[in-house]
Design an enzyme around this catalytic site. Sequence first.
Site, short mmCIF file in Angstrom:
data_model
loop_
_atom_site.label_atom_id
_atom_site.label_comp_id
_atom_site.label_asym_id
_atom_site.label_seq_id
_atom_site.Cartn_x
_atom_site.Cartn_y
_atom_site.Cartn_z
CB THR A 111 -0.95 -0.04 1.21
OG1 THR A 111 -1.89 -1.09 0.99
CG2 THR A 111 -1.70 1.26 1.40
CB SER A 153 2.58 -8.03 0.70
OG SER A 153 1.55 -7.93 1.65
CB THR A 174 0.58 -4.08 6.07
OG1 THR A 174 -0.68 -4.00 5.42
CG2 THR A 174 1.23 -2.71 6.13
CG ASP A 175 -2.57 -7.64 3.00
OD1 ASP A 175 -2.83 -6.77 3.85
OD2 ASP A 175 -3.25 -7.83 1.99
#
Length: 332
Positions: A12, A53, A86-87
């Site tokens: 992101t 990700s 971040t995932d």
Amino acid sequence: MGQVVVISTGGTIASRWQGSGYAADARGGDVLATAAVPEGVTVRVVDLMSVNSARITTAHQLTLLRTVREVLADPAVDGIVVTHGTDTLEESAFFLDLHHDDPRPVVFTGAQRPLEAPDGDGPRNLHDALLTAATVRDLGVLIVFDGQVHAARGTVKVQTLAADAFADPSGKPVADVADGAVRVHRRPGRPAPLAVPAAGGPLPRIDVVMHHCDADPTLFEAAVAAGAQGIVLVATGAGNATPEICAAVEAAVARGVLVAVTTRVSTGPVAEIYTHGGAVDLVAAGAVLTGTLRAGQSRIAVLSAALAATDAAGRADALHRTLAVTAVAAAA
Ligand code: ASP
């Protein structure tokens, strides 16, 4: 203060509107341009990839690990920042931490708000990550987010949207960043690093299967049939399942499959307390409890063990070594 290399991978923090939704497409230089660079820090950018990700693979993580090694071969470099979605950030960060053998830090960061958001969190996170990378030593791989510095090990994404996206639910942050300074509170325990896997070999399949009411061994056995060399069982409570699943675990372990047990619960360790399908029986069947690691990082521990050795005994030994610190922390 020092030279920091930013390795850009997407997420992101590098995302723009694509007409129907956001996706990573920016280059590292565009991401860096949003952030204030701490005084005295010089930055070089390596554009490794630009992906959301959720699409990260073991092959990407191995490329990232080798790139970090190449960058750290230059003694003029003081630290590395990896910008990452971040995932799955906690998975890549832990993979690198298990193989990291350098006093200089590798600092992961990202954002919950896209690149050009007026109220975006990326610029602050990247500034704080640069400051951390330029100043700390001997803390391993770190995650800097929302003013906190977390050890890679044990840290998970805990918020889908809010800015304080990361925490170790069973531990505490390593440091914080405020007023232009990094204040270190504790040194995370880390096991001896694993050797970097040889290039070119086949990559192991490691699956994750969750237990729930009504679950039978069908999906666990499907993972074995699909050729999984390791399986993470996301058990209930402190690490419990059913006698039928214990039997499937025993059969898988007999075939050389590494089986690790974590829990669906967000906080606390798995432990040998219950029988009749509980963790007592899963361990007797040959499964390994993963302490306070959650599913994504338990899978990374199993993956790293599978990459570290070719025989079942060597892999089991490597898995126990990667978990030793977590097991101690859980028992404390
Ligand atoms: N979808 C994003 C990713 O690449 C989420 C994020 O970066 O916050 O993981």
